[in-house]
Design a protein around this motif. Structure first.
Motif, PDB file in Angstrom:
ATOM      1  N   LYS A 172       0.838  -1.195   0.000  1.00  0.00           N
ATOM      2  CA  LYS A 172       0.000   0.000   0.000  1.00  0.00           C
ATOM      3  C   LYS A 172       0.877   1.250   0.000  1.00  0.00           C
ATOM      4  O   LYS A 172       2.031   1.226   0.440  1.00  0.00           O
ATOM      5  CB  LYS A 172      -0.878   0.054   1.256  1.00  0.00           C
ATOM      6  CG  LYS A 172      -2.010  -0.929   1.268  1.00  0.00           C
ATOM      7  CD  LYS A 172      -2.859  -0.716   2.514  1.00  0.00           C
ATOM      8  CE  LYS A 172      -4.041  -1.636   2.539  1.00  0.00           C
ATOM      9  NZ  LYS A 172      -4.875  -1.395   3.749  1.00  0.00           N
ATOM     10  N   TYR A 196      -9.045   6.763   0.766  1.00  0.00           N
ATOM     11  CA  TYR A 196      -8.129   5.773   0.201  1.00  0.00           C
ATOM     12  C   TYR A 196      -7.742   4.689   1.207  1.00  0.00           C
ATOM     13  O   TYR A 196      -6.700   4.049   1.057  1.00  0.00           O
ATOM     14  CB  TYR A 196      -6.867   6.471  -0.316  1.00  0.00           C
ATOM     15  CG  TYR A 196      -7.121   7.422  -1.451  1.00  0.00           C
ATOM     16  CD1 TYR A 196      -7.625   6.971  -2.668  1.00  0.00           C
ATOM     17  CD2 TYR A 196      -6.862   8.782  -1.316  1.00  0.00           C
ATOM     18  CE1 TYR A 196      -7.859   7.842  -3.718  1.00  0.00           C
ATOM     19  CE2 TYR A 196      -7.091   9.665  -2.368  1.00  0.00           C
ATOM     20  CZ  TYR A 196      -7.595   9.187  -3.562  1.00  0.00           C
ATOM     21  OH  TYR A 196      -7.832  10.048  -4.604  1.00  0.00           O
ATOM     22  N   SER A 197      -8.566   4.451   2.199  1.00  0.00           N
ATOM     23  CA  SER A 197      -8.205   3.529   3.285  1.00  0.00           C
ATOM     24  C   SER A 197      -7.887   2.115   2.807  1.00  0.00           C
ATOM     25  O   SER A 197      -7.109   1.409   3.449  1.00  0.00           O
ATOM     26  CB  SER A 197      -9.311   3.481   4.334  1.00  0.00           C
ATOM     27  OG  SER A 197     -10.505   2.979   3.762  1.00  0.00           O
ATOM     28  N   ASP A 198      -8.440   1.706   1.675  1.00  0.00           N
ATOM     29  CA  ASP A 198      -8.158   0.361   1.175  1.00  0.00           C
ATOM     30  C   ASP A 198      -6.846   0.279   0.399  1.00  0.00           C
ATOM     31  O   ASP A 198      -6.336  -0.804   0.144  1.00  0.00           O
ATOM     32  CB  ASP A 198      -9.310  -0.131   0.295  1.00  0.00           C
ATOM     33  CG  ASP A 198      -9.577   0.769  -0.898  1.00  0.00           C
ATOM     34  OD1 ASP A 198      -9.316   1.995  -0.811  1.00  0.00           O
ATOM     35  OD2 ASP A 198     -10.045   0.250  -1.929  1.00  0.00           O
ATOM     36  N   ARG A 199      -6.267   1.444   0.030  1.00  0.00           N
ATOM     37  CA  ARG A 199      -5.042   1.440  -0.779  1.00  0.00           C
ATOM     38  C   ARG A 199      -3.900   2.271  -0.191  1.00  0.00           C
ATOM     39  O   ARG A 199      -2.828   2.342  -0.769  1.00  0.00           O
ATOM     40  CB  ARG A 199      -5.353   1.962  -2.179  1.00  0.00           C
ATOM     41  CG  ARG A 199      -6.283   1.037  -2.945  1.00  0.00           C
ATOM     42  CD  ARG A 199      -6.695   1.650  -4.233  1.00  0.00           C
ATOM     43  NE  ARG A 199      -7.766   2.621  -3.925  1.00  0.00           N
ATOM     44  CZ  ARG A 199      -8.309   3.445  -4.805  1.00  0.00           C
ATOM     45  NH1 ARG A 199      -7.880   3.452  -6.034  1.00  0.00           N
ATOM     46  NH2 ARG A 199      -9.268   4.263  -4.455  1.00  0.00           N
TER      47      ARG A 199
END
Length: 161
Positions: free
Chosen positions: A21, A49-52
């Motif tokens: 990430k 953008y918490s998932d990336r």
């Protein structure tokens, strides 16, 4: 969510956990006006953008070793890292640049190939702290804050509170 780094070991653990990430490190100080102004925008971007991406905050006054390791002399300083490699570093409270850089690196699958040693040092929205000799010859800390006209009113309002 933004994570507040406690010390160097904590930073190292967070960097390892991030794996592939994007990691954005915000070097800030509690006394820095531009840092306070950009903090809500950074929180929004961290959620978006918490998932990336992983967003870390390092208080320069409490983490001198980390600050020296990244050669930070002005706040806020943002360091973008992916797969252990520094992709970009820029200084200043420019929320548009912060958003564009995050978008660029989270969307760019092959970002490690991009600008490996890029440094953008702007003259707007920067707080610097450094030694300065007084007339008596002793060294005092001097704080310099340069703000864009857009953010000047926000800082003045904050200082009145």
């Amino acid at each position: 969510m933004v994570y507040l780094v406690r010390n160097k070991d904590d930073l190292d653990q967070q960097l390892a956990r991030a794996e592939d990430k994007l990691v954005v490190i915000d070097f800030y100080a509690n006394w820095c006006g531009p840092c306070k102004i950009i903090a809500p925008r950074l929180e929004e971007l961290a959620q978006q953008y918490s998932d990336r991406a992983v967003v870390l905050k390092v208080n320069v006054d409490e983490n001198e070793e980390i600050t020296v390791d990244y050669n930070v002399t002005s706040m806020p300083t943002f360091v973008f890292i992916k797969c252990g490699e520094v992709l970009e570093l820029f200084v200043g409270g420019n929320s548009d640049k912060l958003a564009k850089s995050m978008e660029k690196y989270v969307l760019d699958v092959d970002s490690t190939e991009q600008r490996r040693s890029s440094s953008h040092l702007g003259s707007e929205d920067v707080c610097s702290a450094g030694p300065s000799a007084s007339s008596s010859g002793s060294v005092n800390d001097v704080v310099i804050c340069e703000l864009s006209e857009h953010d000047q009113e926000a800082v003045e309002a904050m200082m009145e509170q």
